[in-house]
Design a protein around this motif. Structure first.
Motif, PDB file in Angstrom:
ATOM      1  N   THR A   1     -62.291  26.897  53.324  1.00  0.00           N
ATOM      2  CA  THR A   1     -61.639  27.677  54.370  1.00  0.00           C
ATOM      3  C   THR A   1     -60.508  28.490  53.759  1.00  0.00           C
ATOM      4  N   GLY A   2     -60.202  29.604  54.359  1.00  0.00           N
ATOM      5  CA  GLY A   2     -59.187  30.474  53.791  1.00  0.00           C
ATOM      6  C   GLY A   2     -58.130  30.848  54.803  1.00  0.00           C
ATOM      7  N   THR A   3     -56.866  30.746  54.410  1.00  0.00           N
ATOM      8  CA  THR A   3     -55.743  31.091  55.286  1.00  0.00           C
ATOM      9  C   THR A   3     -54.495  31.182  54.416  1.00  0.00           C
ATOM     10  N   THR A   4     -53.536  31.960  54.859  1.00  0.00           N
ATOM     11  CA  THR A   4     -52.197  31.947  54.255  1.00  0.00           C
ATOM     12  C   THR A   4     -51.188  31.760  55.372  1.00  0.00           C
ATOM     13  N   ILE A   5     -50.457  30.654  55.337  1.00  0.00           N
ATOM     14  CA  ILE A   5     -49.398  30.397  56.308  1.00  0.00           C
ATOM     15  C   ILE A   5     -48.130  30.036  55.548  1.00  0.00           C
ATOM     16  N   CYS A   6     -46.985  30.335  56.149  1.00  0.00           N
ATOM     17  CA  CYS A   6     -45.722  30.005  55.502  1.00  0.00           C
ATOM     18  C   CYS A   6     -44.608  29.965  56.542  1.00  0.00           C
ATOM     19  N   GLY A   7     -43.476  29.454  56.133  1.00  0.00           N
ATOM     20  CA  GLY A   7     -42.318  29.378  57.014  1.00  0.00           C
ATOM     21  C   GLY A   7     -41.046  29.293  56.198  1.00  0.00           C
TER      22      GLY A   7
ATOM     23  N   TYR B   1     -43.022  25.316  67.188  1.00  0.00           N
ATOM     24  CA  TYR B   1     -44.293  25.993  66.940  1.00  0.00           C
ATOM     25  C   TYR B   1     -44.885  25.439  65.656  1.00  0.00           C
ATOM     26  N   VAL B   2     -46.205  25.532  65.534  1.00  0.00           N
ATOM     27  CA  VAL B   2     -46.870  25.097  64.308  1.00  0.00           C
ATOM     28  C   VAL B   2     -47.800  26.204  63.823  1.00  0.00           C
ATOM     29  N   ALA B   3     -47.881  26.355  62.519  1.00  0.00           N
ATOM     30  CA  ALA B   3     -48.846  27.252  61.885  1.00  0.00           C
ATOM     31  C   ALA B   3     -49.900  26.379  61.208  1.00  0.00           C
ATOM     32  N   GLY B   4     -51.174  26.666  61.477  1.00  0.00           N
ATOM     33  CA  GLY B   4     -52.257  25.807  61.004  1.00  0.00           C
ATOM     34  C   GLY B   4     -53.182  26.507  60.033  1.00  0.00           C
ATOM     35  N   ALA B   5     -53.734  25.708  59.104  1.00  0.00           N
ATOM     36  CA  ALA B   5     -54.731  26.196  58.151  1.00  0.00           C
ATOM     37  C   ALA B   5     -55.817  25.137  58.026  1.00  0.00           C
TER      38      ALA B   5
ATOM     39  N   CYS C   1     -57.500  19.898  58.275  1.00  0.00           N
ATOM     40  CA  CYS C   1     -56.537  20.950  58.579  1.00  0.00           C
ATOM     41  C   CYS C   1     -55.153  20.507  58.116  1.00  0.00           C
ATOM     42  N   HIS C   2     -54.276  21.482  57.943  1.00  0.00           N
ATOM     43  CA  HIS C   2     -52.896  21.255  57.530  1.00  0.00           C
ATOM     44  C   HIS C   2     -51.980  22.030  58.469  1.00  0.00           C
ATOM     45  N   PHE C   3     -50.717  21.610  58.533  1.00  0.00           N
ATOM     46  CA  PHE C   3     -49.782  22.259  59.447  1.00  0.00           C
ATOM     47  C   PHE C   3     -48.433  22.479  58.781  1.00  0.00           C
ATOM     48  N   ILE C   4     -47.793  23.583  59.176  1.00  0.00           N
ATOM     49  CA  ILE C   4     -46.369  23.799  58.928  1.00  0.00           C
ATOM     50  C   ILE C   4     -45.690  23.781  60.285  1.00  0.00           C
ATOM     51  N   ILE C   5     -44.814  22.812  60.494  1.00  0.00           N
ATOM     52  CA  ILE C   5     -44.114  22.652  61.764  1.00  0.00           C
ATOM     53  C   ILE C   5     -42.735  23.277  61.639  1.00  0.00           C
TER      54      ILE C   5
ATOM     55  N   PRO D   1     -36.813  23.852  52.843  1.00  0.00           N
ATOM     56  CA  PRO D   1     -36.208  25.080  53.379  1.00  0.00           C
ATOM     57  C   PRO D   1     -37.215  26.210  53.530  1.00  0.00           C
ATOM     58  N   TYR D   2     -38.307  26.181  52.759  1.00  0.00           N
ATOM     59  CA  TYR D   2     -39.412  27.127  52.914  1.00  0.00           C
ATOM     60  C   TYR D   2     -40.685  26.446  52.442  1.00  0.00           C
ATOM     61  N   ALA D   3     -41.814  26.854  53.002  1.00  0.00           N
ATOM     62  CA  ALA D   3     -43.077  26.182  52.701  1.00  0.00           C
ATOM     63  C   ALA D   3     -44.226  27.160  52.845  1.00  0.00           C
ATOM     64  N   THR D   4     -45.293  26.922  52.080  1.00  0.00           N
ATOM     65  CA  THR D   4     -46.523  27.701  52.171  1.00  0.00           C
ATOM     66  C   THR D   4     -47.707  26.749  52.106  1.00  0.00           C
ATOM     67  N   MET D   5     -48.802  27.125  52.763  1.00  0.00           N
ATOM     68  CA  MET D   5     -50.023  26.324  52.731  1.00  0.00           C
ATOM     69  C   MET D   5     -51.215  27.258  52.868  1.00  0.00           C
ATOM     70  N   GLY D   6     -52.412  26.712  52.656  1.00  0.00           N
ATOM     71  CA  GLY D   6     -53.632  27.499  52.756  1.00  0.00           C
ATOM     72  C   GLY D   6     -54.115  27.957  51.400  1.00  0.00           C
ATOM     73  N   SER D   7     -55.272  28.624  51.384  1.00  0.00           N
ATOM     74  CA  SER D   7     -55.862  29.069  50.123  1.00  0.00           C
ATOM     75  C   SER D   7     -55.032  30.157  49.460  1.00  0.00           C
TER      76      SER D   7
END
Length: 273
Positions: free
Chosen positions: A38-44, A81-85, A136-140, A163-169
């Protein structure tokens, strides 16, 4: 004496013990399981007054782009809010459970603002219960009485507060942007541009990520979602006119020549119908 991985205590490194077994199974007709990617780019990122979450909008099914404007940032509470990959079905089911559990906790404790860490805890327990089977993975991201928070939750149940995070392919590309440009106590516009740059890096360098950049800004007393904050995957304009009249077919020929053919033998057969 063997350890949990079937290796002797004096053995180190990768074990090739099962290679012959796998070759024997394949030669006897055993079908290898397909690899699901699966492919996604999420960050916070946490900035001076809150949290900014970001994501791309592409959904893939194997090598096919299934959806170009998919929503990957979900509202759990007014301040969370949550960002999911990951796999869309697992992500949708987990988001519904997260919403239900957080609402139950709010009603049972009579809290108007539930702690962001509570959502991190229940999500981690649900993932750990299924031993990584939920793909699946989440950034909360959220803002509670203790300030802004960002938590990452892996599908195995592992969590971290950052303080910052990234997940996904495309997360590794996005992380390189954060590591080079992040600074503490950023202003809101700086944080939005940093997240947009990180998602853009994932879109441009990862085939599973694409289309637009969506953002979500979470503050103490309000939150805002910005769709298509930056449009990255813009298609080029058509140069020629491809419209044709109704009932016609375009033919790319400038001359038609008659070819003389000598008939050597001619035979007519009737079809048995």
């Amino acid at each position: 004496m063997q350890n949990n991985f079937g290796l002797l205590d004096e053995e180190r490194g990768f074990s090739f013990r099962n290679c012959k077994r796998n070759e024997s199974l394949i030669s006897s007709g055993y079908k290898q399981p397909n690899i699901t990617k699966t492919g996604t780019t999420i960050c916070g990122v946490i900035y001076k007054d809150g949290v900014v979450l970001g994501c791309d909008t592409r959904t893939t099914r194997g090598r096919i782009v299934w959806e170009k404007c998919c929503e990957k940032i979900y509202k759990i509470q007014e301040h969370i809010y949550v960002a999911g990959a990951g796999t869309a079905a697992d992500m949708d089911a987990m988001v519904k459970l997260m919403r239900a559990n957080s609402e139950f906790h709010r009603l049972n404790t009579n809290r108007q603002i539930i702690p962001v860490s509570y959502l991190r805890t229940i999500t981690s327990r649900m993932f750990f219960q299924y031993s990584g089977a939920i793909s699946c993975h989440f950034i909360i991201g959220g803002y509670d009485n203790k300030g802004p928070h960002i938590f990452i939750v892996h599908k195995e149940g592992f969590t971290m507060s950052l303080p910052y995070a990234t997940m996904g392919s495309g997360g590794y590309i996005a992380m390189s942007i954060f590591e080079s440009k992040w600074k503490p106590d950023m202003e809101e516009n700086e944080a939005k541009e940093l997240v947009a740059d990180a998602i853009t890096g994932g879109i441009m360098n990862d085939l599973g990520s694409g289309s637009n950049v969506d953002l979500c800004i979470i503050k103490k007393n309000c939150s805002e979602k910005i769709y298509a904050y930056r449009k990255v995957g813009i298609t080029g304009a058509r140069i020629f006119d491809y419209s044709m009249k109704h009932g016609t077919t375009a033919v790319d020929l400038k001359a038609i020549k008659n070819i003389d053919v000598d008939i050597i033998e001619e035979k007519i057969e009737k079809m048995n119908i």
